[in-house]
Every structure is written in C-alpha cells, then in structure tokens.
Design a protein around this motif. Sequence first.
Motif, PDB file in Angstrom:
ATOM      1  N   THR A  31      -0.114   5.625  82.358  1.00  0.00           N
ATOM      2  CA  THR A  31      -1.099   4.652  81.884  1.00  0.00           C
ATOM      3  C   THR A  31      -2.247   4.501  82.880  1.00  0.00           C
ATOM      4  N   ALA A  32      -1.913   4.341  84.157  1.00  0.00           N
ATOM      5  CA  ALA A  32      -2.953   4.221  85.184  1.00  0.00           C
ATOM      6  C   ALA A  32      -3.783   5.500  85.248  1.00  0.00           C
ATOM      7  N   GLU A  34      -4.519   7.517  82.833  1.00  0.00           N
ATOM      8  CA  GLU A  34      -5.468   7.538  81.715  1.00  0.00           C
ATOM      9  C   GLU A  34      -6.625   6.569  81.936  1.00  0.00           C
ATOM     10  N   TRP A  35      -6.354   5.373  82.454  1.00  0.00           N
ATOM     11  CA  TRP A  35      -7.417   4.405  82.726  1.00  0.00           C
ATOM     12  C   TRP A  35      -8.359   4.892  83.824  1.00  0.00           C
ATOM     13  N   ALA A  38     -10.626   7.436  82.396  1.00  0.00           N
ATOM     14  CA  ALA A  38     -11.706   6.804  81.634  1.00  0.00           C
ATOM     15  C   ALA A  38     -12.777   6.256  82.576  1.00  0.00           C
ATOM     16  N   GLY A  39     -12.349   5.705  83.705  1.00  0.00           N
ATOM     17  CA  GLY A  39     -13.300   5.215  84.705  1.00  0.00           C
ATOM     18  C   GLY A  39     -14.144   6.339  85.280  1.00  0.00           C
TER      19      GLY A  39
END
Length: 53
Positions: A31-32, A34-35, A38-39
Amino acid sequence: MQSKTIGKIIVDLGVTVLLMLLMAFERIGRTAHEWIGAGMFVLFNAPPAGFLF
C-alpha cells in the motif's frame, strides 16, 4: 538563488527520497509502495505543468 531554482531543487530531493523508499518495497509494504509511486508521478509531472511554480 531564484525561487524557481529552489523549487526545482526541492522537487529533485523529494523524488530522490521517494525513489529510495520505492526500492524498499519489502520493508514498506504494498500500500505504501503504491502511494509513494503516486507521489512520484505527481512530482515528475508538476514542474512541466507549472503546478508548483
């Protein structure tokens, strides 16, 4: 220095830090990962589009 140059340096440092975190996939989790990805997408596309400057 001009504010535009300082902004570009901050974006470059941010991308560098995020890239190091992306390489630590096993430690940060999916999850981290993927975030953070995105950043990085936002940081890579911000200067040409003029979002930050």
